[in-house]
Motif scaffolding. Sequence first.
Motif, mmCIF file in Angstrom:
data_model
loop_
_atom_site.group_PDB
_atom_site.id
_atom_site.type_symbol
_atom_site.label_atom_id
_atom_site.label_comp_id
_atom_site.label_asym_id
_atom_site.label_seq_id
_atom_site.Cartn_x
_atom_site.Cartn_y
_atom_site.Cartn_z
ATOM 1 N N PRO A 98 55.327 11.606 8.904
ATOM 2 C CA PRO A 98 56.045 11.074 7.970
ATOM 3 C C PRO A 98 55.325 10.506 6.547
ATOM 4 C CG PRO A 98 56.366 9.413 9.609
ATOM 5 C CD PRO A 98 54.984 10.529 10.017
ATOM 6 N N THR A 99 56.188 10.514 5.419
ATOM 7 C CA THR A 99 55.698 10.094 4.291
ATOM 8 C C THR A 99 56.008 8.440 4.202
ATOM 9 O OG1 THR A 99 57.732 10.584 3.184
ATOM 10 C CG2 THR A 99 55.980 12.040 2.838
ATOM 11 N N TYR A 100 57.021 8.423 4.576
ATOM 12 C CA TYR A 100 57.364 6.925 4.802
ATOM 13 C C TYR A 100 58.353 6.675 6.185
ATOM 14 C CZ TYR A 100 57.188 4.885 0.253
ATOM 15 O OH TYR A 100 56.576 4.469 -0.652
ATOM 16 N N THR A 101 58.271 5.580 6.733
ATOM 17 C CA THR A 101 58.719 5.171 8.154
ATOM 18 C C THR A 101 60.055 5.648 8.130
ATOM 19 O OG1 THR A 101 59.093 2.852 7.776
ATOM 20 C CG2 THR A 101 56.967 3.349 8.891
ATOM 21 N N GLY A 102 60.817 5.131 7.077
ATOM 22 C CA GLY A 102 62.301 5.384 7.021
ATOM 23 C C GLY A 102 62.758 6.748 6.401
ATOM 24 N N LEU A 114 51.404 9.315 13.473
ATOM 25 C CA LEU A 114 51.408 8.193 12.671
ATOM 26 C C LEU A 114 50.009 8.007 11.979
ATOM 27 C CD1 LEU A 114 53.744 5.660 13.991
ATOM 28 C CD2 LEU A 114 54.260 7.261 12.172
ATOM 29 N N SER A 115 49.093 8.612 12.678
ATOM 30 C CA SER A 115 47.800 8.070 12.501
ATOM 31 C C SER A 115 46.828 9.378 12.127
ATOM 32 C CB SER A 115 47.169 7.079 13.535
ATOM 33 O OG SER A 115 45.824 6.883 13.000
ATOM 34 N N ALA A 126 47.652 7.307 8.608
ATOM 35 C CA ALA A 126 48.745 7.339 8.019
ATOM 36 C C ALA A 126 48.765 8.259 6.590
ATOM 37 C CB ALA A 126 48.912 5.853 7.568
ATOM 38 N N TRP A 127 50.117 8.921 6.348
ATOM 39 C CA TRP A 127 50.105 9.900 5.278
ATOM 40 C C TRP A 127 49.552 9.050 3.935
ATOM 41 C CZ3 TRP A 127 52.958 9.628 0.760
ATOM 42 C CH2 TRP A 127 53.121 11.010 0.189
ATOM 43 N N SER A 128 48.964 9.667 3.059
ATOM 44 C CA SER A 128 48.577 9.174 1.888
ATOM 45 C C SER A 128 48.727 10.352 1.026
ATOM 46 C CB SER A 128 47.419 8.441 1.833
ATOM 47 O OG SER A 128 46.328 9.644 1.353
ATOM 48 N N GLU A 152 48.019 3.617 -11.669
ATOM 49 C CA GLU A 152 49.400 3.564 -11.471
ATOM 50 C C GLU A 152 50.223 3.037 -12.471
ATOM 51 O OE1 GLU A 152 50.406 2.923 -7.192
ATOM 52 O OE2 GLU A 152 51.294 4.647 -7.944
ATOM 53 N N ALA A 173 62.679 6.736 -1.510
ATOM 54 C CA ALA A 173 61.716 5.777 -1.151
ATOM 55 C C ALA A 173 60.490 6.010 -1.650
ATOM 56 C CB ALA A 173 61.854 5.608 0.334
ATOM 57 N N LYS A 188 54.978 8.156 -5.836
ATOM 58 C CA LYS A 188 54.216 6.822 -5.655
ATOM 59 C C LYS A 188 52.884 7.244 -4.766
ATOM 60 C CE LYS A 188 57.390 4.045 -4.373
ATOM 61 N NZ LYS A 188 58.417 2.896 -4.286
ATOM 62 N N CYS A 189 51.805 6.570 -5.188
ATOM 63 C CA CYS A 189 50.634 6.700 -4.224
ATOM 64 C C CYS A 189 50.676 5.799 -2.883
ATOM 65 C CB CYS A 189 49.448 5.893 -5.101
ATOM 66 S SG CYS A 189 48.839 7.086 -6.467
ATOM 67 N N HIS A 190 49.707 6.397 -2.132
ATOM 68 C CA HIS A 190 50.032 5.496 -1.013
ATOM 69 C C HIS A 190 48.600 5.753 -0.346
ATOM 70 C CE1 HIS A 190 53.580 3.715 0.108
ATOM 71 N NE2 HIS A 190 54.321 5.069 -0.485
#
Lengths: 153, 251
Positions: free
Chosen positions: A47-51, A80-81, A83-85, A110, A133, A151-153
């Motif tokens: 996932p890009t974001y948990t939610g 999850l690992s 983590a997406w960036s 940014e 999100a 957004k950057c992650h």
Amino acid sequence: MVINKEHVQEILEEVKDPEIPVVSIYDLGILRDVKVENGFVEVVITPTYTGCPAMLEIERDINNALKKEGINDFKITTVLSPAWSTDFMTERGKANLKEYGIAPPNPTNEEDIECPNCGSQNTKLLSQFGSTACKSLFKCNDCLEPFDYFKCH
Amino acid sequence: MTDQNKFDYILQQADNCLILGQRLAEWCGHGPILEQDIALTNISLDLIGQARLFYQYAAEIQGEEKTEDDLAYLRDAWGFKNVLLVEQPNGDFGFTIMRQFLYDTFSCYFYEALMSSSDERLASIAAKSHKETLYHMKWSADWVIRLGDGTVESHNRVQQALNELWSYKDEIVIETSADSDALAAGYGVSLAELKEKRDAKITAVLEEATLSIPEGTYSHKGGKEGVHSEHLGYILADLQFLQRAYPGNEW
């Protein structure tokens, strides 16, 4: 039918992000891996974001795309690992985003985000949280258009 | 259950995320301006996403064919392990911002430390969530500064919120047996180290916001052990009604 990895990847190329329908899940970096063993397919996504509410829809779309091509023996795994960036996003994905009117992530800076409409660097952050999100809301001071920034992650 | 301590430890964090996420969701359609309405609900969504990751893991540890939904929808107030801070009612925008700031300054450093957990699953949940809480903390800290260093009205309101919430900020860094066991076993984080970093951040932001730091050191406690204020019951009534009235119902 012999199922191989390339074939599955080709099918999944047609699965787009439901909220950004110009970018495939591969280009977005959501598709982490495709494994094929003895005819059994495992599709690994992250996932890009948990939610992120799109994840269920993406799973459904993968499910439908594979079944449509006669592939029924598969499972979809969410990891999850790592983590997406935004580093997982392809250059083609970034170009498609920009063409669609969403400023692609800029990991080096940014603050000064380029307007995807007119190319001006003279833009201003309106809100860190945008229509979804994963995006924030900017405004261009030159063409005056508001735009989303991924957004950057 | 194979590991009651780990189960309890995970629930503490899951319940914080769920209850605060639910509180923020109450703002949906009521935010002061559109962008901030969206910000509040975006953060709510992130928190509920984090809660799900923890509940899914907790349910696996619990076994007995339980799922994340059992943990979220079918436990009573005394089973919840969230801190009292997150169940406080929203109040005005300033109060919500201050509550969020006091939570974000915890969760950001918590996830940062949890990334080194000996438990790979917890470490990966932390890595994912940490990136999100960085944005949350930036947002809430910016607003604390903007309101505190704003008009007389905004300053007074957010100062009032700080005074009221001050005695709720430390429960989250006071060790329970689940916390100390987790640390000893290697999958938890050191709350003492975390508190130091957190307090420094809180002080820096409050000073920039021209707010007076309250002097009291009293701390409300109990939430992490299942002893809650009356507010939690009302939150759960909202949150759990559908599953309680129509067990197993799906959309």
